[in-house]
Design a protein around this motif. Structure first.
Motif, short mmCIF file in Angstrom:
data_model
loop_
_atom_site.label_atom_id
_atom_site.label_comp_id
_atom_site.label_asym_id
_atom_site.label_seq_id
_atom_site.Cartn_x
_atom_site.Cartn_y
_atom_site.Cartn_z
N HIS A 33 0.87 -1.18 0.00
CA HIS A 33 0.00 0.00 0.00
C HIS A 33 0.90 1.22 0.00
O HIS A 33 1.75 1.37 0.88
CB HIS A 33 -0.91 0.01 1.23
N TYR A 34 0.72 2.09 -1.00
CA TYR A 34 1.60 3.24 -1.10
C TYR A 34 0.91 4.36 -1.87
O TYR A 34 0.19 4.10 -2.84
CB TYR A 34 2.90 2.83 -1.84
N ALA A 35 1.11 5.58 -1.41
CA ALA A 35 0.58 6.78 -2.08
C ALA A 35 -0.92 6.68 -2.33
O ALA A 35 -1.43 7.17 -3.33
CB ALA A 35 1.32 7.01 -3.40
N GLY A 36 -1.63 6.02 -1.41
CA GLY A 36 -3.07 5.92 -1.53
C GLY A 36 -3.56 4.81 -2.43
O GLY A 36 -4.76 4.62 -2.59
N GLY A 37 -2.64 4.07 -3.03
CA GLY A 37 -3.01 2.97 -3.92
C GLY A 37 -2.56 1.63 -3.37
O GLY A 37 -1.92 1.55 -2.32
N ASP A 38 -2.89 0.56 -4.09
CA ASP A 38 -2.55 -0.79 -3.65
C ASP A 38 -1.93 -1.57 -4.80
O ASP A 38 -2.30 -1.39 -5.97
CB ASP A 38 -3.80 -1.52 -3.15
N ALA A 39 -1.02 -2.46 -4.44
CA ALA A 39 -0.40 -3.34 -5.43
C ALA A 39 -0.15 -4.69 -4.79
O ALA A 39 -0.04 -4.80 -3.56
CB ALA A 39 0.90 -2.74 -5.96
N ALA A 69 10.33 -15.33 -12.49
CA ALA A 69 10.35 -13.87 -12.54
C ALA A 69 9.18 -13.34 -11.72
O ALA A 69 8.27 -14.08 -11.34
CB ALA A 69 10.26 -13.38 -13.98
N TRP A 70 9.21 -12.04 -11.47
CA TRP A 70 8.20 -11.38 -10.66
C TRP A 70 7.38 -10.42 -11.51
O TRP A 70 7.88 -9.85 -12.49
CB TRP A 70 8.86 -10.63 -9.51
N TRP A 71 6.11 -10.24 -11.14
CA TRP A 71 5.23 -9.30 -11.81
C TRP A 71 4.30 -8.69 -10.78
O TRP A 71 4.29 -9.11 -9.62
CB TRP A 71 4.44 -9.98 -12.93
N TYR A 72 3.53 -7.69 -11.17
CA TYR A 72 2.65 -7.03 -10.20
C TYR A 72 1.35 -6.59 -10.86
O TYR A 72 1.26 -6.39 -12.07
CB TYR A 72 3.34 -5.82 -9.57
N THR A 73 0.35 -6.47 -10.02
CA THR A 73 -0.90 -5.79 -10.38
C THR A 73 -1.03 -4.61 -9.43
O THR A 73 -0.68 -4.72 -8.26
CB THR A 73 -2.11 -6.72 -10.23
N ALA A 74 -1.54 -3.49 -9.93
CA ALA A 74 -1.61 -2.29 -9.10
C ALA A 74 -2.82 -1.46 -9.48
O ALA A 74 -3.23 -1.41 -10.64
CB ALA A 74 -0.34 -1.45 -9.26
N THR A 75 -3.38 -0.82 -8.47
CA THR A 75 -4.45 0.15 -8.65
C THR A 75 -4.06 1.43 -7.92
O THR A 75 -3.88 1.42 -6.70
CB THR A 75 -5.79 -0.36 -8.09
N GLY A 76 -3.88 2.50 -8.68
CA GLY A 76 -3.46 3.76 -8.07
C GLY A 76 -4.59 4.44 -7.33
O GLY A 76 -5.76 4.05 -7.42
N ALA A 77 -4.24 5.46 -6.57
CA ALA A 77 -5.25 6.22 -5.83
C ALA A 77 -6.25 6.88 -6.76
O ALA A 77 -7.38 7.16 -6.37
CB ALA A 77 -4.57 7.27 -4.95
N HIS A 125 0.41 7.64 -10.02
CA HIS A 125 -1.05 7.70 -10.02
C HIS A 125 -1.59 7.95 -8.61
O HIS A 125 -2.58 7.34 -8.18
CB HIS A 125 -1.64 6.42 -10.61
N ALA A 126 -0.91 8.82 -7.89
CA ALA A 126 -1.36 9.19 -6.54
C ALA A 126 -2.60 10.06 -6.64
O ALA A 126 -2.91 10.63 -7.69
CB ALA A 126 -0.25 9.94 -5.79
N ARG A 127 -3.30 10.14 -5.52
CA ARG A 127 -4.53 10.96 -5.47
C ARG A 127 -4.15 12.43 -5.67
O ARG A 127 -3.21 12.92 -5.06
CB ARG A 127 -5.23 10.76 -4.14
#
Length: 208
Positions: A147-153, A163-171, A199-201
């Motif tokens: 959880h960072y800058a109001g968003g989640d990943a 290998a590593w990958w991510y999903t993220a939803t910004g604020a 993609h912060a609020r």
């Protein structure tokens, strides 16, 4: 000064940017001076007071009446209670941000001893209890929430690709899903954090 000059400072466009950024610098910080802590107090007071004025019922009454909230009104006991409530929220914000910072540092190779030192010198065991998922076990391949800058990943490991990958939803509710191309969890976390910061609020408009 020579040590500072020896630290590489590549631009993000450089091929070795992430390799350099994900290599820890030692020491990681210099102890803040009194001027630094006083400046922090001032910034925190400004943020907390802004929240207190938004949630104070007395302040709301002044806004409803179309009158400015005079600084002298901060002496009102009920306004100071609103300040206290705001300080509680500030502490919760610090805890959330600290968990994010500890996770990014720990997944990037920092030990619990280093996390404890950064958190005011608490012992390694206390740091482990405070952030139990910050430092991965050597065999760990589990998903990592962030959880960072109001968003989640969430950072995932793809065993097939190793290998590593991510999903993220910004604020701002923008979503992103990376390819499984990151060689380490730390790199995937860094990329996810970069997206969340981008993609912060947007700043909240102040009510006059």
């Amino acid at each position: 000064m020579d040590d500072v000059k020896a630290i590489p400072t590549p631009d993000q466009s450089d091929e070795n940017f992430w390799t350099t950024v994900l290599t820890p610098v030692d020491p990681a910080w210099n102890e803040p001076a009194d001027d630094d802590t006083f400046a922090m107090d001032e910034h925190l007071l400004e943020a907390v007071r802004s929240l207190a004025e938004r949630i104070s019922t007395r302040s709301l009454a002044y806004r409803t009446a179309g009158k400015p909230f005079d600084a002298a009104l901060m002496a009102a006991p009920d306004v100071q209670l609103a300040m206290l409530r705001s300080l509680h929220e500030a502490r919760r914000s610090v805890d959330r941000l600290a968990e994010s910072a500890a996770t990014v540092a720990g997944r990037g190779g920092a030990s619990y001893a280093q996390l404890g030192a950064a958190w005011g010198g608490i012992k390694r065991q206390s740091a482990r209890l405070k952030w139990p998922h910050a430092v991965p076990k050597k065999s760990a391949g589990e998903s990592i929430p962030l959880h960072y800058a109001g968003g989640d990943a969430v950072v995932h490991h793809d065993p097939g690709a190793d290998a590593w990958w991510y999903t993220a939803t910004g604020a701002d509710l923008q979503e992103n899903e990376s390819e499984a191309v990151h060689g380490t969890s730390a790199e995937a976390i860094a990329r996810a954090t970069e997206f969340l910061l981008t993609h912060a609020r947007p700043p909240r408009n102040e009510t006059t």
